[in-house]
Design a protein around this motif. Structure first.
Motif, PDB file in Angstrom:
ATOM      1  N   GLY A  77     -10.323   6.581   4.414  1.00  0.00           N
ATOM      2  CA  GLY A  77      -9.463   6.243   5.530  1.00  0.00           C
ATOM      3  C   GLY A  77      -8.037   5.891   5.164  1.00  0.00           C
ATOM      4  N   LEU A  78      -7.553   6.422   4.034  1.00  0.00           N
ATOM      5  CA  LEU A  78      -6.205   6.101   3.578  1.00  0.00           C
ATOM      6  C   LEU A  78      -5.184   7.192   3.876  1.00  0.00           C
ATOM      7  CD1 LEU A  78      -6.199   4.269   0.108  1.00  0.00           C
ATOM      8  CD2 LEU A  78      -4.954   3.651   2.173  1.00  0.00           C
ATOM      9  N   TYR A  79      -5.627   8.328   4.365  1.00  0.00           N
ATOM     10  CA  TYR A  79      -4.700   9.446   4.538  1.00  0.00           C
ATOM     11  C   TYR A  79      -3.575   9.104   5.516  1.00  0.00           C
ATOM     12  CZ  TYR A  79      -2.970  14.160   5.497  1.00  0.00           C
ATOM     13  OH  TYR A  79      -2.162  15.252   5.655  1.00  0.00           O
ATOM     14  N   GLU A  80      -3.923   8.687   6.711  1.00  0.00           N
ATOM     15  CA  GLU A  80      -2.900   8.368   7.705  1.00  0.00           C
ATOM     16  C   GLU A  80      -2.086   7.140   7.306  1.00  0.00           C
ATOM     17  OE1 GLU A  80      -1.821  10.198   9.998  1.00  0.00           O
ATOM     18  OE2 GLU A  80      -3.369  11.752   9.911  1.00  0.00           O
ATOM     19  N   PRO A  81      -2.701   6.058   6.796  1.00  0.00           N
ATOM     20  CA  PRO A  81      -1.883   4.925   6.335  1.00  0.00           C
ATOM     21  C   PRO A  81      -0.908   5.294   5.234  1.00  0.00           C
ATOM     22  CG  PRO A  81      -4.147   4.216   6.662  1.00  0.00           C
ATOM     23  CD  PRO A  81      -4.146   5.708   6.807  1.00  0.00           C
ATOM     24  N   LEU A  82      -1.300   6.172   4.326  1.00  0.00           N
ATOM     25  CA  LEU A  82      -0.381   6.595   3.266  1.00  0.00           C
ATOM     26  C   LEU A  82       0.787   7.391   3.844  1.00  0.00           C
ATOM     27  CD1 LEU A  82      -2.811   7.611   0.382  1.00  0.00           C
ATOM     28  CD2 LEU A  82      -0.958   5.941   0.209  1.00  0.00           C
ATOM     29  N   LYS A  83       0.498   8.305   4.737  1.00  0.00           N
ATOM     30  CA  LYS A  83       1.572   9.086   5.358  1.00  0.00           C
ATOM     31  C   LYS A  83       2.528   8.170   6.133  1.00  0.00           C
ATOM     32  CE  LYS A  83       0.857  13.063   7.350  1.00  0.00           C
ATOM     33  NZ  LYS A  83       1.648  13.994   6.531  1.00  0.00           N
ATOM     34  N   ALA A  84       1.971   7.193   6.827  1.00  0.00           N
ATOM     35  CA  ALA A  84       2.806   6.270   7.591  1.00  0.00           C
ATOM     36  C   ALA A  84       3.664   5.413   6.664  1.00  0.00           C
ATOM     37  CB  ALA A  84       1.927   5.380   8.476  1.00  0.00           C
ATOM     38  N   ALA A  85       3.091   4.958   5.542  1.00  0.00           N
ATOM     39  CA  ALA A  85       3.841   4.135   4.596  1.00  0.00           C
ATOM     40  C   ALA A  85       4.980   4.930   3.970  1.00  0.00           C
ATOM     41  CB  ALA A  85       2.902   3.601   3.520  1.00  0.00           C
ATOM     42  N   ILE A  86       4.725   6.186   3.637  1.00  0.00           N
ATOM     43  CA  ILE A  86       5.766   7.047   3.078  1.00  0.00           C
ATOM     44  C   ILE A  86       6.891   7.240   4.097  1.00  0.00           C
ATOM     45  CG2 ILE A  86       6.256   9.428   2.387  1.00  0.00           C
ATOM     46  CD1 ILE A  86       3.444   9.420   1.056  1.00  0.00           C
ATOM     47  N   ALA A  87       6.519   7.515   5.332  1.00  0.00           N
ATOM     48  CA  ALA A  87       7.522   7.715   6.383  1.00  0.00           C
ATOM     49  C   ALA A  87       8.332   6.444   6.645  1.00  0.00           C
ATOM     50  CB  ALA A  87       6.847   8.178   7.665  1.00  0.00           C
ATOM     51  N   ALA A  88       7.704   5.273   6.425  1.00  0.00           N
ATOM     52  CA  ALA A  88       8.379   3.999   6.663  1.00  0.00           C
ATOM     53  C   ALA A  88       9.265   3.579   5.497  1.00  0.00           C
ATOM     54  CB  ALA A  88       7.348   2.913   6.953  1.00  0.00           C
ATOM     55  N   GLY A  89       9.227   4.341   4.394  1.00  0.00           N
ATOM     56  CA  GLY A  89      10.136   4.050   3.284  1.00  0.00           C
ATOM     57  C   GLY A  89       9.518   3.382   2.076  1.00  0.00           C
ATOM     58  N   LEU A  90       8.196   3.277   1.994  1.00  0.00           N
ATOM     59  CA  LEU A  90       7.586   2.683   0.807  1.00  0.00           C
ATOM     60  C   LEU A  90       7.941   3.516  -0.423  1.00  0.00           C
ATOM     61  CD1 LEU A  90       5.525   0.548  -0.336  1.00  0.00           C
ATOM     62  CD2 LEU A  90       3.804   2.376  -0.151  1.00  0.00           C
ATOM     63  N   PRO A  91       8.489   2.920  -1.482  1.00  0.00           N
ATOM     64  CA  PRO A  91       8.747   3.687  -2.703  1.00  0.00           C
ATOM     65  C   PRO A  91       7.439   4.149  -3.338  1.00  0.00           C
ATOM     66  CG  PRO A  91      10.027   1.646  -2.672  1.00  0.00           C
ATOM     67  CD  PRO A  91       9.020   1.539  -1.568  1.00  0.00           C
ATOM     68  N   VAL A  92       7.340   5.437  -3.614  1.00  0.00           N
ATOM     69  CA  VAL A  92       6.125   6.012  -4.198  1.00  0.00           C
ATOM     70  C   VAL A  92       6.516   6.886  -5.384  1.00  0.00           C
ATOM     71  CG1 VAL A  92       4.048   7.374  -3.787  1.00  0.00           C
ATOM     72  CG2 VAL A  92       5.010   6.011  -1.924  1.00  0.00           C
ATOM     73  N   PHE A  93       5.752   6.756  -6.460  1.00  0.00           N
ATOM     74  CA  PHE A  93       5.968   7.489  -7.703  1.00  0.00           C
ATOM     75  C   PHE A  93       4.714   8.305  -7.981  1.00  0.00           C
ATOM     76  CE2 PHE A  93       6.186   6.731 -12.598  1.00  0.00           C
ATOM     77  CZ  PHE A  93       6.569   8.034 -12.822  1.00  0.00           C
ATOM     78  N   GLY A  94       4.833   9.630  -7.937  1.00  0.00           N
ATOM     79  CA  GLY A  94       3.697  10.507  -8.191  1.00  0.00           C
ATOM     80  C   GLY A  94       3.845  11.239  -9.503  1.00  0.00           C
ATOM     81  N   THR A  95       2.825  11.153 -10.362  1.00  0.00           N
ATOM     82  CA  THR A  95       2.836  11.866 -11.631  1.00  0.00           C
ATOM     83  C   THR A  95       1.766  12.944 -11.616  1.00  0.00           C
ATOM     84  OG1 THR A  95       1.249  10.394 -12.755  1.00  0.00           O
ATOM     85  CG2 THR A  95       3.544   9.740 -12.792  1.00  0.00           C
ATOM     86  N   CYS A  96       2.130  14.159 -11.981  1.00  0.00           N
ATOM     87  CA  CYS A  96       1.211  15.294 -12.085  1.00  0.00           C
ATOM     88  C   CYS A  96       0.470  15.506 -10.756  1.00  0.00           C
ATOM     89  CB  CYS A  96       0.256  15.100 -13.266  1.00  0.00           C
ATOM     90  SG  CYS A  96      -0.543  16.622 -13.818  1.00  0.00           S
ATOM     91  N   ALA A  97      -0.788  15.127 -10.658  1.00  0.00           N
ATOM     92  CA  ALA A  97      -1.496  15.260  -9.384  1.00  0.00           C
ATOM     93  C   ALA A  97      -0.803  14.474  -8.286  1.00  0.00           C
ATOM     94  CB  ALA A  97      -2.941  14.793  -9.533  1.00  0.00           C
ATOM     95  N   GLY A  98      -0.163  13.361  -8.656  1.00  0.00           N
ATOM     96  CA  GLY A  98       0.576  12.573  -7.672  1.00  0.00           C
ATOM     97  C   GLY A  98       1.740  13.349  -7.087  1.00  0.00           C
ATOM     98  N   LEU A  99       2.413  14.152  -7.910  1.00  0.00           N
ATOM     99  CA  LEU A  99       3.471  15.032  -7.417  1.00  0.00           C
ATOM    100  C   LEU A  99       2.894  16.035  -6.425  1.00  0.00           C
ATOM    101  CD1 LEU A  99       6.199  16.530  -7.366  1.00  0.00           C
ATOM    102  CD2 LEU A  99       5.536  17.617  -9.520  1.00  0.00           C
ATOM    103  N   ILE A 100       1.744  16.593  -6.735  1.00  0.00           N
ATOM    104  CA  ILE A 100       1.094  17.540  -5.823  1.00  0.00           C
ATOM    105  C   ILE A 100       0.785  16.856  -4.488  1.00  0.00           C
ATOM    106  CG2 ILE A 100      -0.961  18.969  -5.451  1.00  0.00           C
ATOM    107  CD1 ILE A 100      -1.061  19.327  -8.519  1.00  0.00           C
ATOM    108  N   MET A 101       0.261  15.627  -4.564  1.00  0.00           N
ATOM    109  CA  MET A 101      -0.078  14.891  -3.345  1.00  0.00           C
ATOM    110  C   MET A 101       1.144  14.636  -2.469  1.00  0.00           C
ATOM    111  SD  MET A 101      -3.387  14.089  -3.160  1.00  0.00           S
ATOM    112  CE  MET A 101      -3.523  12.548  -2.263  1.00  0.00           C
TER     113      MET A 101
END
Length: 217
Positions: A77-101
């Motif tokens: 159940g984290l898909y929508e909360p993650l998208k909302a957090a990204i849209a709200a400006g939460l700093p996120v750092f994705g490495t390798c698979a994280g970049l894909i995500m």
């Protein structure tokens, strides 16, 4: 205890307490990122639930298997909360698979594979081949450091298209893009958590600290 971080523009800023950084902890290099972040003075929590996501100042999405990570994010159940957090400006750092995500489009996605989006880029998974094709190289990333960074590539993706608002931070010698940023998001193809070099994580923490500073009117 106050802590000092380097702003991406190279100025220094001070925060009054440790930054609280989440690491998405379903699969992949979770422990390795935690070790680096704690070494740099951050308070780190493993994020698997929406309420944990809501308590952090920034988030790391580690390397691993992007299709598996995607399924687990949706299952818990984290898909929508993650998208909302990204849209709200939460700093996120994705490495390798994280970049894909974080990418807008995965050119060779598995059936039903979704991304969180946020980065206006198209990526190709496993662009260098299998695990045995892993390699290390020295990258120039002027926005992060004046020296070279040793970068480890393990079944890494490549960014094949960037949108107009995406800043390219690093390329391989052949021109292929391996590090980008856009707004609150930082995405890289390699694994800085595995070789003891903390400079990319320091850069991310600087971005997080900057996001917490009062905005000038």
């Amino acid at each position: 205890m106050s802590m000092t971080f380097r702003h991406p523009t190279a100025s220094l800023i001070v925060v009054g307490k440790p930054l609280r950084i989440g690491v998405l902890a379903f699969q992949g290099d979770v422990r390795e990122h935690i070790v680096v972040l704690e070494r740099l003075g951050a308070e780190v929590i493993k994020v698997r639930r929406p309420e944990e996501l809501g308590s952090v100042d920034g988030l790391v999405i580690p390397g691993g298997e992007s299709s598996v990570m995607d399924k687990l994010v949706r299952l818990f159940g984290l898909y929508e909360p993650l998208k909302a957090a990204i849209a709200a400006g939460l700093p996120v750092f994705g490495t390798c698979a994280g970049l894909i995500m974080l990418s807008r489009t995965v050119l060779d996605a598995m059936d039903d594979q979704k991304t969180l989006g946020g980065l206006d880029v198209d990526v190709r998974r496993n662009a260098f081949g299998t695990q045995v094709d892993s390699f290390e190289t020295n990258l120039s990333i002027p926005e992060i450091t004046s020296g070279k960074i040793s970068a480890t590539f393990i079944r890494a993706p490549i960014v094949e298209r960037v949108g107009p608002d995406v800043k390219v931070l690093a390329r391989l010698e052949d021109g292929r893009i391996v590090a980008v940023e856009q707004g609150n998001l930082l995405g890289i193809s390699f694994h800085p958590e595995v070789n003891g070099d903390t400079r990319v994580h320091e850069y991310f923490l600087g971005r997080v600290a900057t996001s917490l500073q009062p905005q000038e009117s």
